[in-house]
Design a protein around this motif. Sequence first.
Motif, short mmCIF file in Angstrom:
data_model
loop_
_atom_site.label_atom_id
_atom_site.label_comp_id
_atom_site.label_asym_id
_atom_site.label_seq_id
_atom_site.Cartn_x
_atom_site.Cartn_y
_atom_site.Cartn_z
N LEU A 1 0.82 -1.20 0.00
CA LEU A 1 0.00 0.00 0.00
C LEU A 1 0.86 1.26 0.00
CD1 LEU A 1 -2.82 1.28 0.19
CD2 LEU A 1 -2.64 1.14 2.68
N VAL A 2 1.88 1.28 0.86
CA VAL A 2 2.76 2.45 0.93
C VAL A 2 3.52 2.63 -0.37
CG1 VAL A 2 4.75 3.46 2.12
CG2 VAL A 2 3.00 2.27 3.44
N LEU A 3 4.04 1.53 -0.93
CA LEU A 3 4.80 1.61 -2.18
C LEU A 3 3.90 2.06 -3.33
CD1 LEU A 3 6.88 -1.69 -1.88
CD2 LEU A 3 7.71 0.64 -1.59
N TYR A 4 2.65 1.63 -3.33
CA TYR A 4 1.74 2.03 -4.41
C TYR A 4 1.40 3.52 -4.31
CZ TYR A 4 -2.28 2.28 -7.49
OH TYR A 4 -3.14 2.65 -8.50
N ILE A 5 1.17 4.00 -3.09
CA ILE A 5 0.79 5.40 -2.91
C ILE A 5 1.97 6.33 -3.19
CG2 ILE A 5 0.08 7.12 -1.19
CD1 ILE A 5 -1.58 4.91 0.15
N MET A 6 3.15 5.96 -2.71
CA MET A 6 4.29 6.87 -2.78
C MET A 6 5.25 6.58 -3.92
SD MET A 6 5.27 7.51 1.19
CE MET A 6 6.28 8.87 0.61
N GLY A 7 5.21 5.37 -4.45
CA GLY A 7 6.17 5.01 -5.49
C GLY A 7 5.79 5.54 -6.86
N THR A 8 6.73 5.41 -7.79
CA THR A 8 6.48 5.78 -9.18
C THR A 8 6.97 4.65 -10.07
OG1 THR A 8 8.62 6.91 -9.28
CG2 THR A 8 6.69 8.27 -8.80
N GLY A 9 6.47 4.63 -11.31
CA GLY A 9 6.98 3.70 -12.30
C GLY A 9 6.90 2.25 -11.87
N SER A 10 8.02 1.53 -12.02
CA SER A 10 8.05 0.10 -11.75
C SER A 10 7.77 -0.23 -10.29
CB SER A 10 9.41 -0.48 -12.17
OG SER A 10 10.46 0.16 -11.47
N VAL A 11 8.07 0.71 -9.37
CA VAL A 11 7.77 0.48 -7.95
C VAL A 11 6.27 0.32 -7.74
CG1 VAL A 11 7.89 1.48 -5.64
CG2 VAL A 11 9.83 1.71 -7.19
N LYS A 12 5.49 1.21 -8.38
CA LYS A 12 4.04 1.14 -8.29
C LYS A 12 3.52 -0.15 -8.93
CE LYS A 12 1.89 5.04 -8.90
NZ LYS A 12 1.23 5.39 -7.62
N GLY A 13 4.10 -0.51 -10.09
CA GLY A 13 3.70 -1.75 -10.76
C GLY A 13 4.00 -2.97 -9.92
N PHE A 14 5.16 -2.97 -9.25
CA PHE A 14 5.53 -4.08 -8.37
C PHE A 14 4.52 -4.23 -7.24
CE2 PHE A 14 7.46 -5.36 -4.38
CZ PHE A 14 7.99 -6.60 -4.69
N ALA A 15 4.14 -3.11 -6.64
CA ALA A 15 3.19 -3.13 -5.52
C ALA A 15 1.85 -3.71 -5.96
CB ALA A 15 3.00 -1.72 -4.96
N GLU A 16 1.41 -3.35 -7.16
CA GLU A 16 0.14 -3.88 -7.68
C GLU A 16 0.18 -5.39 -7.82
OE1 GLU A 16 -1.52 -0.21 -10.50
OE2 GLU A 16 -0.37 -1.85 -11.38
N SER A 17 1.22 -5.90 -8.50
CA SER A 17 1.29 -7.33 -8.77
C SER A 17 1.49 -8.14 -7.50
CB SER A 17 2.43 -7.63 -9.76
OG SER A 17 3.67 -7.18 -9.25
N LEU A 18 2.28 -7.61 -6.55
CA LEU A 18 2.50 -8.33 -5.29
C LEU A 18 1.22 -8.38 -4.46
CD1 LEU A 18 4.43 -9.79 -3.40
CD2 LEU A 18 5.12 -7.57 -2.47
N ALA A 19 0.51 -7.26 -4.38
CA ALA A 19 -0.74 -7.23 -3.61
C ALA A 19 -1.76 -8.20 -4.20
CB ALA A 19 -1.31 -5.81 -3.59
N LEU A 20 -1.85 -8.23 -5.52
CA LEU A 20 -2.77 -9.16 -6.18
C LEU A 20 -2.42 -10.60 -5.82
CD1 LEU A 20 -5.01 -9.75 -8.27
CD2 LEU A 20 -3.22 -9.72 -10.03
#
Length: 751
Positions: free
Chosen positions: A356-375
């Motif tokens: 959640l923190v990485l998705y809210i605060m991250g950009t680019g591949s960091v945000k994409g990583f957070a999405e796939s890991l949470a799923l």
Amino acid sequence: MSKKKARIILILLAASLVLLLYTAFIGWGPTGTGAMKNIKLGLDLEGGVSVTYQAKEDNPSAEDMADTVYKLQKRVDAISTEAHVYQEGSNRINIEIPGVSNAEEILAQLGKPGSLKFELSDGTEILDGSHIESAEAASTRDNMNNTKYVVEVTFDKKGAKAFSDATTKNVGKPISIVYDGETISSPVVQQAITDGKCEISGNFTLDSAKELASSIRIGSLSLELEEIRSQVVGAQLGQQALKTSLIGGIIGVICVMIIMILAYKVPGIVASFALLLYTALDLVAMNAFDMTLTLPGIAGVILSIGMAVDANVIIYARIREEIANGNSVRSAIDTGFRKALSAIIDGNVTTLIACLVLYIMGTGSVKGFAESLALGIFLSMFTALFVSKWIVKSFYALGMSDPKYFGKMIAIKRLNMVGRRKLFFTVALIAILTGPVACIANHAAGRGALNFSMEFRGGTSTDVTFKDSYDINAIDTKIKPVIQKVIGEAEVQAQKVAGGNEIIFKTRTLSNDERQKLSDALDKEFPIDTYKDNAGEQAKAISFETISGTVSNEMRRDAIVAVIIAVVCMLIYIWFRFSDLRFASSAIIALIHDVLVVFASYAITRISVGGTFIAVMLTIVGYSINSTIVIFDRVRENLKSRDKYESLEALVDDSITSTMTRSIYTSLTTFVTVFFLYIVGVPSIKEFSLPLIVGIIAGMYSSVCLTGAMWYTMRIRKDKKDQAAAQSAAAAKVAGKITASKKKKKHVPQS
């Protein structure tokens, strides 16, 4: 559960698996809706659109260019989290967006980068676009409950103050939004807006609302830009990379299933079914949520498959333990799922907090990583806690009630882990220190502390139009070796521009001499096309531009800040759940140990530090905490019956020993999936897999050898302090009684 109900459940689950597998691999209808072939692929696997902008200002400052790159990255994240934005030369910016083939469509979504101003009716400027934080199209309901479309705009702190002052003084008057000298909207102020957020309403359609929002967003850039080129580019890697990765993944999954069946008998079969169901669900969900899959992303998905086994291992180890304690199989199943629940939830919630923190605060591949890991976490919890439970209970109802179907618990003599803690701490410290030592040695040798890739340090973009056409395989096997020989470095990225013989190569920064040598070498082996320059002379169709890294300083800062905040939030959650700060601090120290050991592997092996570096570190953060939570969950449980242990040291040793089987199997299954990726993968996958293998080994070591010992060390120090304080208090109390007695005796009257 009746036999009839058990049969119905198994039939429904089997049908669901077949349906999901059909959807994932074949899909529905002429376009194969739902099939994994329709999952968006990244620039490295499928290519996409490349757009080049140039600043209208003659000599833009480095600060303005960097700020514009960062803001554009934020804009394109809405289109794809795997999009790249980087500087080319001194006044150009490139945007690469994967998974699309229509440049005009992307340009329409981005909007035309121009100047944006908010003005009063007399022409007075209130603020410019640099104070816009966001602008999005949205839908609301009017008084008649009809849908209407609006544009929601958020200002920064300075912009909010200016807008508040203007709207307070101009209620009932229009404020014009002027874009590139043209008024694109003149909404009337209905009331004073003091919170920095406004809603622009009118006769908008969804498309017109999106268009206005796009213009406001793109107009908030620090520089005015003009588009000078847009083109469709091919994949950086060939289909061979995708094929070998999938083969490695399939082999890994099959090996995991075999290990589970051999280790856990019938529950192993159940886990294998749940694993197949999880894989199919993950593929279908990635398609449904429109996620973009890159080559490291494939490795991440395959890794998550290995991690998905973890919850099943925790449950089945518990069931086997209950059977060994003399409970009936039925009771063991119920108790096993119940006792495993807290460890599974705590382990996954801590990782979800990080996501959640990485998705809210991250950009680019960091945000994409957070999405796939949470799923992956949500799906693995569903398949383990619900699907596996239904299947196990159904098998029991159909007659598989003999303990032999669940395998025999491996009796392990209590290990002396706490007693060897000084040795374990020393080994961990040495492993951590190898990283800084290797960095110092590398720097002294003139090679740089770490081997940063072009994604971090930038380089040179070489645009070549050949006389002949070359596919990606020919580029990899014929052209790249020539370039590698000239520049003396293996890292060469290539993209073929669609519709011609133009190919873009990205390498480390090249000097003028190296550029000339490269031009001559390419022209000798693969004739370069020519064109007439402005003077009418024949010139080679080759050009060179210096480019910045695709991972900007701001993106690195965002990633680091996001990880730090995620770790703090995880610490707070563990502290809250275990009601003991020592549990939380031990877990976080172990996590830091794992990250630093992986960092050391990069420094020692000189593996390229690029976009996959961030993905690896984030994966370790998510993976490392789970094993620790399982051990701490057992310590927490055993503390409730502490009297049966001769000492606290024995309690901790017993907790580690009783969870050892789980730790071994989980690490083994995850290791196997990543190991086969390394064996059959292309070089970029090997660079992702090797540090992950190091991280898995480090994670198991820290969980088994360090966390329990660290908690014990912290706990006994507190116990000693408490004991010393109690003894001091008792001594003071006794001394007080003696003094009082003497005083009392002194005042007794003599007869």
